[in-house]
Scaffold this active site. Structure first.
Site, PDB file in Angstrom:
ATOM      1  N   SER A 178       0.826  -1.190   0.000  1.00 46.54           N
ATOM      2  CA  SER A 178       0.000   0.000   0.000  1.00 46.54           C
ATOM      3  C   SER A 178       0.876   1.262   0.000  1.00 46.54           C
ATOM      4  O   SER A 178       1.647   1.478  -0.935  1.00 46.54           O
ATOM      5  CB  SER A 178      -0.963  -0.036   1.189  1.00 46.54           C
ATOM      6  N   ASP A 348      -9.727  -5.574  -5.235  1.00 47.10           N
ATOM      7  CA  ASP A 348      -9.206  -4.461  -4.439  1.00 47.10           C
ATOM      8  C   ASP A 348      -9.924  -3.169  -4.801  1.00 47.10           C
ATOM      9  O   ASP A 348      -9.841  -2.705  -5.939  1.00 47.10           O
ATOM     10  CB  ASP A 348      -7.700  -4.323  -4.675  1.00 47.10           C
ATOM     11  N   HIS A 381      -7.399  -5.760  -0.749  1.00 47.23           N
ATOM     12  CA  HIS A 381      -6.253  -5.012  -0.235  1.00 47.23           C
ATOM     13  C   HIS A 381      -5.574  -5.681   0.965  1.00 47.23           C
ATOM     14  O   HIS A 381      -4.340  -5.756   1.038  1.00 47.23           O
ATOM     15  CB  HIS A 381      -6.705  -3.600   0.153  1.00 47.23           C
TER      16      HIS A 381
END
Length: 406
Positions: A178, A348, A381
């Site tokens: 991320s 995601d 995610h």
């Protein structure tokens, strides 16, 4: 803008914030306050004692000081040793390095890397619970929080890389998740770290957020503006604090906002998390960051480009950058011969596959064999750092990629 409108905007951006911290909220925000007490033990013992040495792995608690005075906590797992290839692991926003250690040793990345013969170094970004020290400032001072991810690129990553390189005398592998991917991409676009790097693995990369498909988060980011910081006096953004909890309570009372499953709404439908992992995660997370950092992330969404922090005024931008607008990070300048492994998921809602495709356009001139791209249709995610099957779908591929870069 009226204070009531500002409050609404702040509520909405909190949704984006939670989304960028994988696994942050299930149910009422009061759980965040309750979990703060559960993390006290980890605070006292440190990440090594709380989550690593209990499994029989050697682990050192190390401090690294940045050139702007922040004292960062770093954990070294595996005991080093001659010839062990070093790997730096960088977490995302609103979490710390403990987020990598939520599963059993045979299912979490740092310990799998250690078992595979790597010298593992986990970074804790400034502002998180073990990196709240400075050579001259205290976290109670608003100036302590006057930074965004620009400063993480300019100061935090270089400090850790210099330290690890000095200790190991070897080129370094890097894993980011991320925000940890954004820091690497921005650094490489400016020529930083290149001479110390051996290879890079980016898990669910964040470079562009134009197609972010969580509608509440997208609206919040587009409404959020820098003046909200001044209006509310938030220099530190503490997700466990009472003001944030009150905002989240208001959000959860809004019709149509399913807080019982807000994780799925915000990050996409994570396929492979179990309840015990999420509960442990909430014992340790989320962590503080600067409000300025969140403003900067929101600018990425609103502007659709990757650029330095925009101060919103010509004179302030000129004072900081020597130009009336904030400079862009040019990803086309990432070295074509740098080995890169990129993996992303089809579910995601944050690192959308269209945005990842845009990133890959900047890397299309990469040398043959130096770029490996992996797509996992069922992953969202948080699966990349806490999925119970991430070893087979992600981590083994990362290790194989690293081992090939001899």
């Amino acid at each position: 803008m009226a204070l009531r409108s500002l409050a609404f905007c702040m509520v909405m951006v909190l949704v984006l914030v939670v989304a960028l911290a994988p696994g942050a909220v299930e149910g009422s925000s009061r759980k965040l306050l309750a979990q703060a007490n559960a993390a006290v033990a980890a605070q006292a013992y440190g990440i090594c004692n709380a989550l690593v040495t209990v499994h029989g792995y050697p682990c050192q608690e190390i401090t690294v000081t940045t050139d702007d005075g922040y004292i960062l906590s770093v954990q070294r797992i595996g005991g080093g040793g001659t010839g062990k290839p070093p790997v730096i692991i960088q977490h995302g926003v609103l979490v710390d390095a403990a987020a990598w250690l939520m599963n059993s040793p045979d299912k979490n990345l740092p310990l799998i890397l250690a078992d595979s013969g790597f010298d593992v170094w986990m970074v804790n970004t400034r502002g998180t619970r073990f990196s709240r020290r400075h050579t001259s400032m205290d976290p109670s001072n608003p100036k302590f929080w006057n930074w965004s991810w620009d400063e993480l690129v300019a100061h935090d990553l270089p400090a850790v890389f210099n330290y690890v390189h000095g200790q190991t005398k070897q080129k370094i592998n890097y894993v980011g998740h991320s925000l940890g991917t954004l820091l690497a991409l921005a650094s490489l676009s400016e020529g930083k770290l290149v001479n110390q790097l051996k290879s890079v693995a980016l898990l669910t990369p964040i470079a562009y957020l134009t197609h972010m498909s969580t509608p509440i988060g997208a609206v919040g980011a587009r409404l959020f503006a820098g003046e909200i910081t001044t209006a509310f006096g938030f220099a530190e953004f503490d997700p466990k604090g009472e003001p944030v909890a009150e905002f989240l309570d208001r959000l959860c009372a809004t019709p149509g906002v399913p807080c019982y499953d807000i994780l799925s709404v915000l990050t996409g439908k994570n396929c492979c998390l179990n309840a015990s992992t999420v509960d442990l995660f909430l014992d340790h997370q989320p962590q503080s960051t600067s409000t300025k950092n969140l403003v900067h992330l929101s600018q990425v969404v609103r502007n659709g480009v990757l650029m330095k922090y925009d101060y919103g005024r010509f004179d302030l931008n000129y004072m900081h950058y020597g130009s009336f607008s904030a400079p862009h990070y040019d990803l086309s300048k990432i070295p074509n011969n740098l080995p890169m492994f990129i993996t992303y998921g089809g579910q995601d809602a944050l690192s959308d596959e269209h945005d990842v495709s845009r990133l890959l356009e900047y890397l299309k001139s990469h040398d043959v064999g130096k770029l490996v791209v992996d797509f996992i249709h069922e992953y969202a995610h948080a699966d990349f750092i806490m999925g119970i099957n991430a070893k087979d779908l992600v981590y083994n591929k990362v290790i194989s990629f690293f081992n090939q870069q001899q």
